[in-house]
Scaffold this motif. Structure first.
Motif, PDB file in Angstrom:
ATOM      1  N   ILE A  67       0.826  -1.205   0.000  1.00  0.00           N
ATOM      2  CA  ILE A  67       0.000   0.000   0.000  1.00  0.00           C
ATOM      3  C   ILE A  67       0.861   1.255   0.000  1.00  0.00           C
ATOM      4  CG2 ILE A  67      -1.523   1.375   1.489  1.00  0.00           C
ATOM      5  CD1 ILE A  67      -2.873  -1.326   2.268  1.00  0.00           C
ATOM      6  N   GLU A  68       1.924   1.244   0.790  1.00  0.00           N
ATOM      7  CA  GLU A  68       2.781   2.422   0.921  1.00  0.00           C
ATOM      8  C   GLU A  68       3.878   2.485  -0.129  1.00  0.00           C
ATOM      9  OE1 GLU A  68       2.130   4.824   2.875  1.00  0.00           O
ATOM     10  OE2 GLU A  68       0.844   4.016   4.479  1.00  0.00           O
ATOM     11  N   GLY A  69       3.955   1.457  -0.994  1.00  0.00           N
ATOM     12  CA  GLY A  69       4.955   1.472  -2.060  1.00  0.00           C
ATOM     13  C   GLY A  69       6.360   1.160  -1.612  1.00  0.00           C
ATOM     14  N   VAL A  70       6.511   0.427  -0.494  1.00  0.00           N
ATOM     15  CA  VAL A  70       7.850   0.102   0.005  1.00  0.00           C
ATOM     16  C   VAL A  70       7.966  -1.378   0.324  1.00  0.00           C
ATOM     17  CG1 VAL A  70       8.315   2.405   0.910  1.00  0.00           C
ATOM     18  CG2 VAL A  70       7.176   0.732   2.376  1.00  0.00           C
ATOM     19  N   ALA A  71       7.186  -2.231  -0.363  1.00  0.00           N
ATOM     20  CA  ALA A  71       7.226  -3.666  -0.084  1.00  0.00           C
ATOM     21  C   ALA A  71       8.597  -4.241  -0.388  1.00  0.00           C
ATOM     22  CB  ALA A  71       6.163  -4.394  -0.904  1.00  0.00           C
ATOM     23  N   PRO A  72       8.975  -5.323   0.301  1.00  0.00           N
ATOM     24  CA  PRO A  72      10.282  -5.933   0.048  1.00  0.00           C
ATOM     25  C   PRO A  72      10.441  -6.338  -1.411  1.00  0.00           C
ATOM     26  CG  PRO A  72       9.239  -6.904   1.980  1.00  0.00           C
ATOM     27  CD  PRO A  72       8.210  -6.050   1.317  1.00  0.00           C
ATOM     28  N   ARG A  73      11.581  -6.007  -1.979  1.00  0.00           N
ATOM     29  CA  ARG A  73      11.902  -6.406  -3.359  1.00  0.00           C
ATOM     30  C   ARG A  73      10.792  -6.046  -4.334  1.00  0.00           C
ATOM     31  NH1 ARG A  73      14.688  -9.812  -0.122  1.00  0.00           N
ATOM     32  NH2 ARG A  73      12.914 -11.059   0.507  1.00  0.00           N
TER      33      ARG A  73
ATOM     34  N   ARG B 231       4.642  -0.791  -4.799  1.00  0.00           N
ATOM     35  CA  ARG B 231       3.256  -0.842  -5.228  1.00  0.00           C
ATOM     36  C   ARG B 231       3.105  -1.554  -6.564  1.00  0.00           C
ATOM     37  NH1 ARG B 231      -0.918   2.619  -3.608  1.00  0.00           N
ATOM     38  NH2 ARG B 231       0.640   3.949  -2.643  1.00  0.00           N
ATOM     39  N   GLU B 232       4.075  -1.348  -7.471  1.00  0.00           N
ATOM     40  CA  GLU B 232       3.973  -1.975  -8.785  1.00  0.00           C
ATOM     41  C   GLU B 232       4.054  -3.496  -8.706  1.00  0.00           C
ATOM     42  OE1 GLU B 232       8.281  -1.402  -7.854  1.00  0.00           O
ATOM     43  OE2 GLU B 232       6.449  -0.207  -7.666  1.00  0.00           O
ATOM     44  N   ALA B 233       4.460  -4.010  -7.545  1.00  0.00           N
ATOM     45  CA  ALA B 233       4.579  -5.456  -7.383  1.00  0.00           C
ATOM     46  C   ALA B 233       3.269  -6.101  -6.943  1.00  0.00           C
ATOM     47  CB  ALA B 233       5.681  -5.788  -6.380  1.00  0.00           C
ATOM     48  N   SER B 234       2.162  -5.361  -6.972  1.00  0.00           N
ATOM     49  CA  SER B 234       0.861  -5.966  -6.686  1.00  0.00           C
ATOM     50  C   SER B 234       0.453  -6.780  -7.909  1.00  0.00           C
ATOM     51  CB  SER B 234      -0.182  -4.892  -6.365  1.00  0.00           C
ATOM     52  OG  SER B 234      -0.254  -3.931  -7.399  1.00  0.00           O
TER      53      SER B 234
ATOM     54  N   VAL C  57      -5.159  -2.305  -6.083  1.00  0.00           N
ATOM     55  CA  VAL C  57      -4.365  -2.820  -4.976  1.00  0.00           C
ATOM     56  C   VAL C  57      -5.246  -3.134  -3.767  1.00  0.00           C
ATOM     57  CG1 VAL C  57      -2.542  -2.257  -3.332  1.00  0.00           C
ATOM     58  CG2 VAL C  57      -2.266  -1.660  -5.742  1.00  0.00           C
ATOM     59  N   TRP C  58      -6.090  -2.203  -3.382  1.00  0.00           N
ATOM     60  CA  TRP C  58      -6.890  -2.354  -2.170  1.00  0.00           C
ATOM     61  C   TRP C  58      -7.860  -3.514  -2.279  1.00  0.00           C
ATOM     62  CZ3 TRP C  58      -6.338   0.262   2.376  1.00  0.00           C
ATOM     63  CH2 TRP C  58      -5.479   1.375   2.363  1.00  0.00           C
TER      64      TRP C  58
ATOM     65  N   ALA D 106      -3.382   7.377  10.692  1.00  0.00           N
ATOM     66  CA  ALA D 106      -4.030   6.064  10.723  1.00  0.00           C
ATOM     67  C   ALA D 106      -5.005   5.861   9.563  1.00  0.00           C
ATOM     68  CB  ALA D 106      -4.760   5.885  12.055  1.00  0.00           C
ATOM     69  N   GLY D 107      -4.964   6.719   8.571  1.00  0.00           N
ATOM     70  CA  GLY D 107      -5.940   6.682   7.495  1.00  0.00           C
ATOM     71  C   GLY D 107      -5.963   5.388   6.713  1.00  0.00           C
ATOM     72  N   ASN D 108      -4.787   4.892   6.297  1.00  0.00           N
ATOM     73  CA  ASN D 108      -4.760   3.648   5.526  1.00  0.00           C
ATOM     74  C   ASN D 108      -5.160   2.451   6.382  1.00  0.00           C
ATOM     75  OD1 ASN D 108      -4.110   4.720   3.030  1.00  0.00           O
ATOM     76  ND2 ASN D 108      -1.908   4.526   3.344  1.00  0.00           N
ATOM     77  N   LEU D 109      -4.819   2.488   7.658  1.00  0.00           N
ATOM     78  CA  LEU D 109      -5.228   1.412   8.561  1.00  0.00           C
ATOM     79  C   LEU D 109      -6.746   1.378   8.699  1.00  0.00           C
ATOM     80  CD1 LEU D 109      -2.505   2.203  11.205  1.00  0.00           C
ATOM     81  CD2 LEU D 109      -2.613   0.039   9.952  1.00  0.00           C
ATOM     82  N   VAL D 110      -7.342   2.533   8.873  1.00  0.00           N
ATOM     83  CA  VAL D 110      -8.798   2.608   9.005  1.00  0.00           C
ATOM     84  C   VAL D 110      -9.472   2.203   7.698  1.00  0.00           C
ATOM     85  CG1 VAL D 110     -10.730   4.220   9.321  1.00  0.00           C
ATOM     86  CG2 VAL D 110      -8.758   4.301  10.869  1.00  0.00           C
ATOM     87  N   ARG D 111      -8.934   2.645   6.577  1.00  0.00           N
ATOM     88  CA  ARG D 111      -9.518   2.260   5.289  1.00  0.00           C
ATOM     89  C   ARG D 111      -9.489   0.752   5.112  1.00  0.00           C
ATOM     90  NH1 ARG D 111      -7.371   4.019  -0.805  1.00  0.00           N
ATOM     91  NH2 ARG D 111      -8.976   2.852  -1.944  1.00  0.00           N
ATOM     92  N   TYR D 112      -8.364   0.128   5.458  1.00  0.00           N
ATOM     93  CA  TYR D 112      -8.255  -1.326   5.324  1.00  0.00           C
ATOM     94  C   TYR D 112      -9.242  -2.028   6.251  1.00  0.00           C
ATOM     95  CZ  TYR D 112      -5.803  -5.650   4.144  1.00  0.00           C
ATOM     96  OH  TYR D 112      -5.493  -6.888   3.650  1.00  0.00           O
ATOM     97  N   ALA D 113      -9.321  -1.572   7.493  1.00  0.00           N
ATOM     98  CA  ALA D 113     -10.238  -2.190   8.445  1.00  0.00           C
ATOM     99  C   ALA D 113     -11.678  -2.070   7.973  1.00  0.00           C
ATOM    100  CB  ALA D 113     -10.068  -1.546   9.822  1.00  0.00           C
ATOM    101  N   ASN D 114     -12.047  -0.921   7.426  1.00  0.00           N
ATOM    102  CA  ASN D 114     -13.411  -0.730   6.941  1.00  0.00           C
ATOM    103  C   ASN D 114     -13.702  -1.604   5.725  1.00  0.00           C
ATOM    104  OD1 ASN D 114     -13.921   1.165   8.930  1.00  0.00           O
ATOM    105  ND2 ASN D 114     -13.639   2.931   7.594  1.00  0.00           N
ATOM    106  N   MET D 115     -12.759  -1.665   4.780  1.00  0.00           N
ATOM    107  CA  MET D 115     -12.966  -2.494   3.596  1.00  0.00           C
ATOM    108  C   MET D 115     -13.044  -3.968   3.969  1.00  0.00           C
ATOM    109  SD  MET D 115     -10.623  -0.651   0.659  1.00  0.00           S
ATOM    110  CE  MET D 115     -11.187  -1.792  -0.620  1.00  0.00           C
ATOM    111  N   LEU D 116     -12.208  -4.392   4.907  1.00  0.00           N
ATOM    112  CA  LEU D 116     -12.244  -5.779   5.354  1.00  0.00           C
ATOM    113  C   LEU D 116     -13.567  -6.091   6.041  1.00  0.00           C
ATOM    114  CD1 LEU D 116     -10.947  -8.522   5.859  1.00  0.00           C
ATOM    115  CD2 LEU D 116      -9.761  -7.525   7.830  1.00  0.00           C
TER     116      LEU D 116
END
Length: 351
Positions: A185-191, A194-197, A203-204, A244-254
């Motif tokens: 989500i933040e574009g810093v995933a290992p190796r 975001r483009e690695a989705s 993505v969401w 906490a915006g992305n955390l709340v968005r994820y929790a709501n979507m889930l």
């Protein structure tokens, strides 16, 4: 619950003791009335979350380790993985991943301690599992993830089924750990960011569909929770969330996507964030009826005083929650764990 103190506590998963019995005995002694569920602390090779999985998966025919020399991490080799040239990923069969075996062993200890009166009746045994995406996203190259993910997912679901067979459902709570998801989500995933989705442009939707499926694999007579996480390497996030915006968005979507009740959701609060700007997105949090919220606002560095500052701000945005650390404390400095557990007890009231 009152309006000035959180109710209850959650141990996210890893705890910095050498064995499961010490973890469960100490948690019950120091935090017992606060806890609805107790984990085994993820000792031994599980001490660093998913870091032991490459050693397991690397035993499978058709899987290679990347690099000629081990990357030592205590007893582990942290080198990443790849599907060997010419191998169809669908034909790969992974060995047992280790989660079911550890859960069965630790549950026997949990049950003995409960029978002896150390753990209160009604307390559940908590098993924390990484999402399949986490291991695939962390250890396989970007171009292989789409093909190997369903293979590893099935291996993890097989582990879950063994856990469900081994432990009475009314004694069990399953937690799915979501960390690599927030790297994506933040574009810093290992190796790869975001483009690695590897599932497409949305993505969401891809992330929450996976989490909803993981929830659906847990029967409704077993509790299920979600730990949302920004990582914990050397007690540091892989990126500090702006708020906490992305955390709340994820929790709501889930919450919208699941087909069964979610028992709890855990959200981290960084140590330096006792401000309204970070916690204001909690105004928009929409959890299902009965879902417990835990805020990871306990930090060893500033103890009860710091936790209370963050609690005071959080109470302006959400009226009811329990307390936790922002991630597991399996990598906390030696000798600090008792103090961390005592801080939970100092700032929260019993259930």
């Amino acid at each position: 619950m009152g309006t000035t103190q959180p109710q209850g506590a959650l141990l996210v998963g890893s705890v910095n003791y050498d064995d499961a019995e010490t973890t469960m005995r100490t948690a019950a002694e120091l935090m017992g009335p606060l806890l609805k569920r107790i984990p085994d602390g993820e000792p031994g090779k599980r001490f660093h979350w998913i870091m032991f999985q490459p050693d397991v998966l690397g035993q499978a025919e058709g899987i290679e380790r990347v690099g000629d020399h081990p990357i030592p991490l205590r007893m582990l080799d942290a080198r990443p993985l790849r599907v060997a040239d010419g191998v169809d990923p669908a034909t790969i069969r992974f060995p047992p991943l280790g989660y079911a075996e550890a859960a069965a062993e630790s549950y026997a200890i949990f049950r003995r301690l409960r029978d002896d009166g150390m753990i209160a009746p009604g307390t559940r045994f908590q098993v924390s599992l990484p999402t399949p995406l986490a291991v695939v996203g962390a250890y396989f190259p970007e171009e292989q993830r789409a093909a190997i993910e369903p293979v590893y997912r099935q291996a993890m679901y097989d582990e879950l089924d063994q856990i469900l067979d081994a432990i009475p459902h009314d004694d069990l709570a399953i937690q799915w750990d979501n960390a690599v998801e927030f790297g994506i989500i933040e574009g810093v995933a290992p190796r790869g960011g975001r483009e690695a989705s590897w599932w497409g442009d949305d993505v969401w939707a891809g992330l929450t569909e996976r989490s909803a499926d993981q929830a659906s694999r847990v029967p409704e007579d077993v509790e299920v929770g979600f730990h949302l996480c920004y990582g914990d390497v050397a007690e540091k996030h892989f990126v500090e969330p702006t708020d906490a915006g992305n955390l709340v968005r994820y929790a709501n979507m889930l919450t919208d996507a699941v087909t069964r009740p979610i028992t709890w959701i855990h959200l981290p609060v960084p140590i330096e964030r006792d401000d309204d700007a970070y916690l204001a997105p909690l105004d928009e949090l929409r959890l299902g009826e009965g879902t417990e919220l835990y805020l990871g606002l306990v930090h060893r560095e500033d103890g009860a005083a710091g936790a209370k500052r963050r609690i005071d701000t959080a109470l302006r945005h959400v009226p009811t929650f329990g307390v936790a650390t922002e991630c597991g404390i399996g990598r906390a400095p030696e000798g600090s764990t008792d103090g961390i557990l005592r801080t939970h007890a100092e700032v929260a009231s019993a259930w």
